[in-house]
Scaffold this motif. Structure first.
Motif, PDB file in Angstrom:
ATOM      1  N   PHE A  37      -8.553  78.674 -19.709  1.00 18.81           N
ATOM      2  CA  PHE A  37      -9.840  78.086 -20.091  1.00 18.81           C
ATOM      3  C   PHE A  37      -9.724  76.596 -20.376  1.00 18.81           C
ATOM      4  O   PHE A  37     -10.527  75.788 -19.893  1.00 18.81           O
ATOM      5  N   LEU A  38      -8.701  76.201 -21.141  1.00 20.30           N
ATOM      6  CA  LEU A  38      -8.566  74.795 -21.527  1.00 20.30           C
ATOM      7  C   LEU A  38      -8.238  73.911 -20.334  1.00 20.30           C
ATOM      8  O   LEU A  38      -8.702  72.763 -20.258  1.00 20.30           O
ATOM      9  N   SER A  39      -7.432  74.419 -19.398  1.00 20.17           N
ATOM     10  CA  SER A  39      -7.117  73.610 -18.215  1.00 20.17           C
ATOM     11  C   SER A  39      -8.387  73.319 -17.427  1.00 20.17           C
ATOM     12  O   SER A  39      -8.595  72.185 -16.967  1.00 20.17           O
ATOM     13  N   THR A  45     -13.834  68.022 -17.637  1.00 20.24           N
ATOM     14  CA  THR A  45     -14.309  66.942 -18.508  1.00 20.24           C
ATOM     15  C   THR A  45     -13.740  65.602 -18.073  1.00 20.24           C
ATOM     16  O   THR A  45     -14.444  64.579 -18.070  1.00 20.24           O
ATOM     17  N   SER A  46     -12.476  65.573 -17.691  1.00 22.03           N
ATOM     18  CA  SER A  46     -11.852  64.326 -17.243  1.00 22.03           C
ATOM     19  C   SER A  46     -12.539  63.781 -15.998  1.00 22.03           C
ATOM     20  O   SER A  46     -12.797  62.564 -15.892  1.00 22.03           O
ATOM     21  N   ILE A  47     -12.850  64.657 -15.054  1.00 26.81           N
ATOM     22  CA  ILE A  47     -13.542  64.213 -13.842  1.00 26.81           C
ATOM     23  C   ILE A  47     -14.940  63.702 -14.184  1.00 26.81           C
ATOM     24  O   ILE A  47     -15.406  62.702 -13.618  1.00 26.81           O
ATOM     25  N   TYR A  67     -16.278  63.525  -4.403  1.00 26.17           N
ATOM     26  CA  TYR A  67     -15.380  62.796  -5.293  1.00 26.17           C
ATOM     27  C   TYR A  67     -15.344  63.358  -6.711  1.00 26.17           C
ATOM     28  O   TYR A  67     -14.386  63.122  -7.441  1.00 26.17           O
ATOM     29  N   PHE A  68     -16.389  64.081  -7.112  1.00 29.89           N
ATOM     30  CA  PHE A  68     -16.487  64.443  -8.526  1.00 29.89           C
ATOM     31  C   PHE A  68     -16.811  65.911  -8.796  1.00 29.89           C
ATOM     32  O   PHE A  68     -16.812  66.329  -9.946  1.00 29.89           O
ATOM     33  N   VAL A  69     -17.087  66.696  -7.769  1.00 30.62           N
ATOM     34  CA  VAL A  69     -17.414  68.098  -8.022  1.00 30.62           C
ATOM     35  C   VAL A  69     -16.235  68.769  -8.729  1.00 30.62           C
ATOM     36  O   VAL A  69     -15.073  68.516  -8.418  1.00 30.62           O
ATOM     37  N   ASN A  70     -16.525  69.589  -9.723  1.00 32.24           N
ATOM     38  CA  ASN A  70     -15.471  70.288 -10.462  1.00 32.24           C
ATOM     39  C   ASN A  70     -15.981  71.633 -10.934  1.00 32.24           C
ATOM     40  O   ASN A  70     -17.145  71.996 -10.698  1.00 32.24           O
ATOM     41  N   ASN A  71     -15.135  72.374 -11.602  1.00 29.95           N
ATOM     42  CA  ASN A  71     -15.520  73.723 -12.033  1.00 29.95           C
ATOM     43  C   ASN A  71     -16.748  73.722 -12.924  1.00 29.95           C
ATOM     44  O   ASN A  71     -17.659  74.550 -12.764  1.00 29.95           O
ATOM     45  N   LEU A  72     -16.797  72.806 -13.875  1.00 34.63           N
ATOM     46  CA  LEU A  72     -17.915  72.788 -14.815  1.00 34.63           C
ATOM     47  C   LEU A  72     -19.223  72.444 -14.113  1.00 34.63           C
ATOM     48  O   LEU A  72     -20.267  73.069 -14.378  1.00 34.63           O
TER      49      LEU A  72
END
Length: 467
Positions: A37-39, A45-47, A67-72
């Motif tokens: 979860f934290l990873s 969040t970093s992205i 360039y910015f799509v991420n899990n969140l």
């Protein structure tokens, strides 16, 4: 494995077979759930922070850009339920065939209009009797895909509990707490796994194939290989690579498994023949041949073909071209073919060498991964199929005690490969036009890392020294 003092070298610890105590495993399960979860949270969040920094002066770069799509971001965007990646071409072909029975759908759509309908016509059986079309159908299918993803979390719990028994970890004093944290870890890994959420976000039928494979593994572990074969046979109606499991079962001389796969494939062809005509496989082979000769250069193609195309700049990298494939390149074609055959032959060789039930289960999971990676086009969302194998490797490491160096090496490799595969590392796409664009294939690199990890765990996963 537990340690004992080597009488020849008293200062040296030696590993012997054994199971880690239940309390130690529960602690590691808690750490694993938190790590997963934290990873995801930290990477996402970093992205997002990088995106904020680069657009703070009014720049207009969407968060869902390459360039910015991420899990969140993907989790948040899934609530729209508007993905059409599979559903749009499937519904279009279905509706056209209703008006043009026995016509060549591939000649019309794939070669004529340039529509990337790359499924066999047996795949249309999943939407043939859907009583509506258009946005209503897309929304319904995406709701079902979301439910399938959650259903897969339940399937992973059941599978992991079976794997615990198969690995001999079930005889624990703290049985209730141990089983609880096995389930928590399975659910956390499934919900946080990017290839799965990407499939749901895109509106991809792949999420249903992932569910089928999880339950195929479940039945196989329980010794019900006929049911396992049937579920994989259903997958082959949509994803033809899965039909290679007919060879896998034949090599293993598992008649029930082969019968299950074969029965579903034959039934699917008969129904599709009655609905769409009997000659469509000939046209579909032309489609597969064309894809095999060209491949895709788009960054989301996490295969050896995609890696090569991007490295030599053979086609678009960051822009999805819905009407064209990568330009033909003789060198890439033959290297891709060699890599494809190597993966398939390797998977079948491993199947032939698997003597124990545990080794056979490992071979089933490894072969699914190899058949996927062997394809010239293997999108990010296709690798949801790797989650059972990651669980098996995790439980194998969890349940054994090693000397410190080997223990750290195994946990490190497992952690790195999981983080690479389970998360979107979109900012590497800034390297698209540089010599470092091979880093865009981080997921594929993670897949190769998993295969290395399985090799390192071959004894724990059922292969004897003579194998």
């Amino acid at each position: 494995m537990p340690y004992f003092v080597n009488p020849v070298a008293p200062g040296r610890l030696t590993a012997t077979p054994g199971v880690r105590p239940a309390t130690a495993m529960v602690r590691r399960l808690r750490v694993a759930s938190l790590f997963i979860f934290l990873s995801m949270l930290i990477i996402g969040t970093s992205i997002t922070v990088i995106h904020w920094y680069m657009t703070r002066d009014g720049g207009n770069i969407p968060m869902e850009s390459p360039y910015f799509v991420n899990n969140l971001v993907t989790l948040h965007a899934m609530e729209r339920l508007d993905g059409t990646d599979s559903w749009s071409p499937m519904l279009s072909v279905r509706d056209w065939l209703r008006l043009n029975p026995d016509a060549d759908a591939y000649e019309h759509f794939f070669f004529g209009l340039g529509t990337k309908f790359q499924y066999p016509l047996t795949s249309l059986l999943t939407v043939q009797w859907l009583p509506f079309s258009g946005f209503s159908a897309v929304r319904f299918l995406n709701v079902m895909a979301t439910l399938a993803w959650l259903f897969m979390a339940g399937g992973m719990m059941l599978l992991d509990l079976q794997l615990v028994r198969l690995l001999g970890l079930s005889d624990q004093s703290d049985q209730r707490g141990f089983r609880l944290w096995i389930c928590v870890t399975a659910v956390t890994a499934t919900v946080c796994f990017y290839p799965l959420m990407r499939a749901v976000y895109l509106g991809q039928i792949q999420i249903f194939l992932d569910v089928l494979f999880v339950f195929a593994c479940y039945f196989f572990v329980r010794g019900q290989s006929g049911w396992a074969g049937a579920l994989i046979g259903l997958s082959a109606l949509v994803k033809p690579q899965m039909a290679l499991f007919l060879l896998w079962g034949a090599v293993r001389r598992d008649r029930a498994f082969v019968a299950g796969v074969g029965a579903c494939c034959i039934a699917g062809y008969v129904f599709s023949g009655l609905l769409y005509g009997w000659n469509w496989p000939v046209s579909y082979l032309r489609v597969l041949g064309y894809i095999g000769q060209h491949g895709e250069s788009f960054y989301a193609n996490q295969s050896f073909n995609g890696l090569l195309n991007r490295m030599i700049g053979n086609g678009p990298n960051l822009l999805w071209d819905g009407g064209h494939f990568a330009p033909y390149n003789e060198f890439i074609r033959w290297i891709t073919l060699f890599f494809t055959l190597a993966f398939i032959i390797g998977a079948l060789w491993i199947a032939r060498m698997a003597a124990s039930h545990l080794a056979s289960t490992t071979s089933l999971m490894v072969s699914a991964l190899c058949f996927t990676a062997a394809s010239p086009v293997a999108w990010e969302h296709h690798y949801g199929i790797i989650l059972p194998l990651l669980s098996l490797a995790f439980l194998a490491v969890l349940g054994n005690r090693y000397e410190p160096v080997r223990q750290k090496l195994l946990w490190t490799l497992l952690g790195i490969t999981f983080v690479l595969i389970a998360n979107s590392w979109a900012p590497v796409n800034f390297l698209a036009n540089t010599a470092l664009n091979f880093l865009q294939s981080y997921l594929f690199i993670g897949v190769l890392g998993v295969l290395v990890l399985v090799f390192m765990l071959r004894h724990e996963l059922g292969w004897s020294d003579r194998t």
